[in-house]
Scaffold this active site. Sequence first.
Site, PDB file in Angstrom:
ATOM      1  N   HIS A  34      -1.016  17.395  31.315  1.00 30.28           N
ATOM      2  CA  HIS A  34      -0.531  18.211  30.206  1.00 30.28           C
ATOM      3  C   HIS A  34       0.973  18.527  30.283  1.00 30.28           C
ATOM      4  O   HIS A  34       1.753  18.103  29.448  1.00 30.28           O
ATOM      5  CB  HIS A  34      -1.290  19.539  30.160  1.00 30.28           C
TER       6      HIS A  34
HETATM    7  O1  RIB Z   1      -4.528  23.613  28.743  1.00 26.54           O
HETATM    8  C1  RIB Z   1      -3.633  23.061  29.679  1.00 26.54           C
HETATM    9  C2  RIB Z   1      -2.666  24.070  30.176  1.00 26.54           C
HETATM   10  O2  RIB Z   1      -3.359  25.121  30.842  1.00 26.54           O
HETATM   11  C3  RIB Z   1      -1.684  23.510  31.215  1.00 26.54           C
HETATM   12  O3  RIB Z   1      -0.462  24.186  31.114  1.00 26.54           O
HETATM   13  C4  RIB Z   1      -2.347  23.829  32.524  1.00 26.54           C
HETATM   14  O4  RIB Z   1      -1.411  23.980  33.593  1.00 26.54           O
HETATM   15  C5  RIB Z   1      -2.969  25.160  32.213  1.00 26.54           C
HETATM   16  O5  RIB Z   1      -1.953  26.142  32.362  1.00 26.54           O
END
Ligand code: RIB
Length: 313
Positions: A243
């Site tokens: 992500h």
């Molecule tokens: O949904 C993904 C996000 O949530 C990313 O930033 C991961 O590190 C968690 O914080």
Amino acid sequence: MTARQIIIDTDPGQDDAVAILLALACPETLHVLGLTCVAGNVPLAQTTRNARMICELAGCPDLPVFAGCDRPLGRDLVTAEHVHGRSGLDGPDLPDPQIPVQDQNAVDFIIDTLRERPPGTVTLVPIGPLTNIATAFAKAPDIVARVQEIVLMGGAHTAHGNVTPAAEFNIHVDPEAAARVLASGVPLTMLPLDVTHKALVTPARNAAFRGIGSRVGRAVAALTGFFERYHPERHGADGAPLHDPCTICWLLRPDLFKARKVNVEIETQSELTMGMTVVDWWGVTGRPANATFVHDINAQAFFDLLTERLARL
Ligand code: RIB
Ligand code: CA
């Protein structure tokens, strides 16, 4: 061309770690002014400890790390140890951090940095819940107009929520903060699950990290390998979505993405859909566009860039 000055607001988190490493590997393009830590994946004490460990892994012991908000604006903290492990950085065996946490609070660092530097020269890159950013804007409204851009990881449109059926984790943890940031008027780019779920760490991509042959490469392979174990039922053998590094890659190579300017509102009333990002994809509401919504990525080019840059550290 002068490097873009950025503050990374973070809740490390294996994917946060890779995002921070990527940014620190590209000083010719990105000047990281500091890491501001927030409670999210794990409590604030762990996210701050993890940020310090990442700075040392990157060989950047002088990068200042600040502790910020330890809970969302108006609700209890929801964490994600089931995804990231108790430490929040399970996977590699990293030494205890030696560098200090700065005395200044993260929120005040954000405020002071924006006041001290020329307007339009500092980009905020939140990759966790938006509590620090919203708190800074509320404490010092004059800084809002001074922000160059916000590039955040969060939200979802046609991708399903990852913490509830409707909501992505970063937004769900602090929906009130997200609503304030989306309403601030700051130029904002959102990298949601719609794009990050196309950036999957396949076994070949994980092997490429390990193939870098350095301490950083082995650590990143271990970080993404741990992160993957939670996701097989969602993404199968294709691997786990990476992500947060998508935000940094957007800053480095926006040509690898597709995006659309839309209106995005945040659900803050319904418990059923709390934290949902309501994306007006077809402009049916007439509400003004407040976000550049990134929805597609050239995934292999992203991983090739990531692997090549990580090899620099
Ligand atoms: O949904 C993904 C996000 O949530 C990313 O930033 C991961 O590190 C968690 O914080
Ligand atoms: Ca994160």
